[in-house]
Write an enzyme that holds these catalytic residues in place. Structure first.
Site, mmCIF file in Angstrom:
data_model
loop_
_atom_site.group_PDB
_atom_site.id
_atom_site.type_symbol
_atom_site.label_atom_id
_atom_site.label_comp_id
_atom_site.label_asym_id
_atom_site.label_seq_id
_atom_site.Cartn_x
_atom_site.Cartn_y
_atom_site.Cartn_z
ATOM 1 N NE ARG A 1 1.588 -5.235 11.168
ATOM 2 C CZ ARG A 1 2.757 -5.182 10.517
ATOM 3 N NH1 ARG A 1 3.830 -5.741 11.024
ATOM 4 N NH2 ARG A 1 2.837 -4.561 9.369
ATOM 5 N NE ARG B 1 -4.693 -1.393 9.479
ATOM 6 C CZ ARG B 1 -3.577 -0.889 8.957
ATOM 7 N NH1 ARG B 1 -3.502 0.372 8.624
ATOM 8 N NH2 ARG B 1 -2.529 -1.660 8.763
ATOM 9 N NE ARG C 1 7.028 -2.727 6.416
ATOM 10 C CZ ARG C 1 5.691 -2.840 6.288
ATOM 11 N NH1 ARG C 1 5.071 -2.128 5.367
ATOM 12 N NH2 ARG C 1 5.007 -3.637 7.071
ATOM 13 N NE ARG D 1 5.659 -0.952 10.361
ATOM 14 C CZ ARG D 1 4.516 -1.093 9.693
ATOM 15 N NH1 ARG D 1 4.402 -0.582 8.471
ATOM 16 N NH2 ARG D 1 3.505 -1.706 10.231
ATOM 17 C CE LYS E 1 -2.052 -1.068 3.897
ATOM 18 N NZ LYS E 1 -1.353 -2.343 4.175
#
Ligand code: ADP
Ligand code: ADP
Length: 233
Positions: A173, A91, A128, A162, A16
């Protein structure tokens, strides 16, 4: 495409942020990413950051009231007056309904969902890397590494991982996404609004597919408006 809200949905790690950043630059409208807004509040140790932190660390959603208030303050700013790209919001069904009320009568919304298999999501999240200066400068240790290790190509900022990108929290998640965000997809699908985009391709291909889906929808809407006008005459 102006006076339009583009909503990018998709599970954690689906791309995203990567796609929203490019889309917002090309459309000339802001990229509004609620996760990034929370991370900068945590970094600055604001009251909002202190309230959001525990939820984020464990992979749970921050309560709707905190998110919607922060979001509506942001999109009321002048730079969002011609549209914006939403990344990570809504969300929950409650957030989607609040957004429907917030934009009703003023904005059209295009909603695209990035579809990526779970195994690829875990791989993407675990590699990431984000820039400390601008969290929308996004890299991946294997798939899109920076030219110099640990340094952002775009601004020289320090790259970091992160805390919630560790496997246990990514799994949590994904569970939250299935339970709380799947009804949001259903909400837009029922309204005939949801554009499914194959996110399991190289980033440039995903972007081409996304743009084609958005443009196809806007052509369809103009054709519908044309026929309504003709019918009304
Ligand atoms: P991802 O990259 O996994 O999609 P984000 O950066 O969008 O994650 O969000 C990180 C965290 O911030 C979420 O796990 C959640 O705790 C919080 N968050 C972000 N957006 C929202 C939202 N719309 N509602 C509730 N919590 C949110
Ligand atoms: P999200 O905002 O949905 O959590 P990101 O845009 O931050 O996702 O992407 C998650 C990770 O996957 C980042 O490291 C990014 O560089 C990488 N990534 C994004 N899109 C792709 C893609 N199409 N193929 C491979 N890796 C990707």
């Amino acid at each position: 495409m102006i006076d339009q809200v583009v909503i990018l949905l998709g599970p954690p790690g689906s791309g995203k942020g990567t796609q929203a950043r490019r889309l917002s630059a090309d459309l000339g409208v802001p990229h509004v990413a609620t996760g990034e807004m929370f991370r900068s509040n945590v970094e600055d140790d604001t009251e909002l950051g202190r309230r959001a932190r525990g939820f984020m660390e464990s992979g749970r959603l921050v309560p709707d009231e905190l998110v919607t208030e922060m979001l509506f303050v942001r999109v009321a700013a002048e730079d969002c007056s011609c549209g914006y790209v939403l990344d990570g919001f809504p969300r929950t069904l409650g957030q989607a309904e609040a957004l429907d009320r917030g934009i009703e009568g003023r904005w059209g919304a295009s909603v695209a969902s990035l579809e990526v298999p779970d195994a690829a999501l875990v791989e993407r999240a675990s590699g990431r890397l984000l820039c400390r200066n601008d969290g929308n400068h996004i890299y991946h240790a294997s798939f899109s590494p920076p030219a110099s290790e640990g340094i952002c190509d775009q601004c020289g900022g320090e790259l970091y991982r992160r805390e919630d990108d560790v496997p246990e929290v990514v799994a949590a998640r994904l569970g939250v996404y299935r339970e709380q965000t799947a009804p949001v997809l259903e909400h837009y699908a029922q309204a005939g609004h949801l554009l499914g985009v194959n996110g399991d391709q190289a980033p440039d291909e995903v972007y081409r597919t996304l743009r084609a889906a958005l443009e196809g929808e806007s052509r369809e809407n103009s054709a519908l408006e044309g026929s309504t006008t003709e019918g009304g005459e």
